[in-house]
Write an enzyme that holds these catalytic residues in place. Structure first.
Site, short mmCIF file in Angstrom:
data_model
loop_
_atom_site.label_atom_id
_atom_site.label_comp_id
_atom_site.label_asym_id
_atom_site.label_seq_id
_atom_site.Cartn_x
_atom_site.Cartn_y
_atom_site.Cartn_z
N LYS A 124 0.64 -1.23 -0.07
CA LYS A 124 0.00 0.10 -0.05
C LYS A 124 0.77 1.15 0.03
CE LYS A 124 -4.46 0.75 0.11
NZ LYS A 124 -5.67 -0.09 0.05
N ASP A 164 -7.20 4.01 -4.47
CA ASP A 164 -7.78 3.91 -3.08
C ASP A 164 -8.48 5.23 -2.85
OD1 ASP A 164 -7.89 1.95 -0.49
OD2 ASP A 164 -7.34 3.69 0.10
N1 GLU Z 1 -7.51 -0.08 -2.77
C1 GLU Z 1 -8.15 -1.19 -3.02
C2 GLU Z 1 -8.26 -2.19 -1.80
O1 GLU Z 1 -8.15 -1.71 -0.69
C3 GLU Z 1 -7.79 -1.87 -4.46
C4 GLU Z 1 -6.27 -2.22 -4.40
C5 GLU Z 1 -6.00 -2.66 -5.80
O2 GLU Z 1 -6.82 -2.83 -6.82
O3 GLU Z 1 -4.64 -3.03 -5.90
O4 GLU Z 1 -8.18 -3.17 -1.81
#
Ligand code: GLU
Length: 444
Positions: A124, A164
């Site tokens: 992340k 996100d």
């Molecule tokens: N931010 C989204 C999550 O919390 C998607 C992450 C992604 O697609 O890599 O899963």
């Protein structure tokens, strides 16, 4: 493993990271029993190696605003675990972003991605930059500067970021454009891209749709579905919008949506036309949810969240810790039958306890909102084979992934009295796969 001791050590070594501690505590308390059935795990200190991120990049981002002032923000990428695939997870742009929040998100992502059955590790990233109130050019200048640092740490087989909170199609497009220029290659290093340059159909819808597919599986265990059921949704961003869309499609009624300023309550229900208005308001004009109340003449409650309203189902789709113990008590007192999380860790530990003690259906985000990253995984596959699948094909795959995740939760989370503890189920199922992969790969 002694979960309390592991947690105490982490708190001592990484103080002032409450969200990270909270996410770790929830996982450790539910996997402890299963973990201790495998003495080989403890011999190689698997638990600490799983809780502490592989590495963290932290950097300053300098950019110029429209008035010519030089601004600074912090940028981060947490590469948590790549035992089962390249690091994968979104980028968050929000004033509240700090290392604690990104470490909790990267940790959660590792388990979530494991549950999807696709080969993705967990990561992340983000910045304390807030796109709110910024012009297009300011967002672009910030993103380009952010990417000047980040680009060297990511790649299609290394680490694949996505969106996100605060990062949607516009931001992913800008990140991709700058990455492409710096890396001098056109690869699928991001997901959530525009359709024209490798994005997957259904990716924008995937988190919200996936949450409702998961909810339908839970309701099925009680012999019911969404028809005629009233729903409280928090948030009004990408996740909340497509959650509402799917609820409407399946015959449910949406009573509320919110943003960081407050929530709207529409007793007649937010129908398709009103939802289109919200989508335009939020995605195009980047306005506030209170404008809905002005337009349709319904109740708007400033500075509050919708959990005091009476409904059958609650779908927290805004952000972490947005639903506390008192909120949970109100929901249960009002007869809520299911809570399914579109956001990451929106319920506090106290709230989760209230739901589980009341034995209602409760799905944690790492299971229920895994649809988003699942379609990201499908986008990676399409990029690798240089083909794109139809919306129907992707939607079918998404449905079957959510069904599989539900089955895994039931398998690992069913308690003696038949109650399905979805938190335990998701954590144990997600953990076992990563643990086995780590064991096979030696002590690295
Ligand atoms: N931010 C989204 C999550 O919390 C998607 C992450 C992604 O697609 O890599 O899963």
């Amino acid at each position: 493993m002694n979960a309390a001791k592991v947690l105490d050590d982490l708190k001592r070594r990484f103080p002032n990271e409450p969200e990270y501690h909270q996410a770790v505590e929830e996982v450790l308390s539910t996997i402890e029993e299963e973990y201790n059935k495998h003495p080989e795990f403890d011999k190689v200190n698997l638990i600490e190696r799983l809780c502490i991120p592989d590495r963290v990049y932290q950097f300053r981002v300098t950019w110029m605003d429209d008035k010519g002032n030089i601004q600074t923000n912090m940028g981060y990428r947490v590469q948590h675990n790549n035992a089962i695939g390249p690091y994968k997870g979104g980028i968050r742009f929000h004033a509240s972003v700090n290392l604690s929040i990104l470490k909790f998100l990267a940790f959660e992502q590792t388990f979530k991605n494991s549950l999807t059955t696709l080969p993705m590790g967990g990561g992340k990233g983000g910045s304390d930059f807030s796109p709110r109130g910024k012009s297009n050019m300011e967002v672009m200048r910030f993103v380009q500067s952010f990417m000047l640092e980040l680009w060297r740490h990511i790649g299609p087989e290394t680490d694949v970021p996505a969106g996100d909170i605060g990062v949607g199609g516009r931001e992913v497009g800008f990140m991709f454009g700058m990455y492409k220029k710096l890396a001098h290659e056109f690869t699928g290093t991001f997901t959530g891209k525009g359709r024209e340059f490798g994005g997957s159909l259904i990716r924008p819808e995937a988190t919200g749709y996936g949450n409702i597919y998961f909810l339908m599986e839970m309701l099925k265990t009680k012999g019911t579905d969404l028809k005629g059921k009233s729903c409280l949704i928090s948030g009004s961003g990408n996740v909340a919008q497509y959650t509402a869309e799917k609820v409407l499609e399946l015959g449910g009624k949406v009573l509320t949506m919110s943003d960081s300023d407050g929530y709207i309550f529409d007793p007649d229900g937010i129908d398709r036309e009103k939802l289109d208005y919200i989508m335009e308001l939020k995605n195009l004009y980047r306005g506030r949810i209170r404008e809905y109340a002005d337009k349709y003449g319904c109740k708007y409650v400033e500075g509050a969240r919708p959990w005091g309203e009476k409904a059958d189902i609650a779908l927290p789709s805004a952000t972490q810790n947005e639903l506390n113990g008192d909120d949970a008590k109100k929901l249960v007192a009002n007869g809520v039958i299911a809570v399914s999380e579109g956001a990451n860790m929106p319920s506090t530990p106290e709230a989760i306890k209230v739901f589980q003690d009341a034995k209602i259906l409760y799905a944690p985000g790492k299971a229920a909102n895994a649809g988003g990253v699942s379609v990201s995984g499908l986008e990676m596959t399409q990029n690798s084979i240089k083909l794109s699948w139809s919306a129907e094909e992707v939607d079918e795959k998404l449905k079957s992934i959510m069904k599989n995740i539900h089955e895994a939760c039931v398998q690992y989370g069913t308690e003696a009295d038949g109650y399905v503890n979805y938190v335990k189920g998701a954590n144990v199922a997600g953990f076992m796969k990563v643990a086995k992969a780590m064991m096979a790969q030696g002590i690295v």
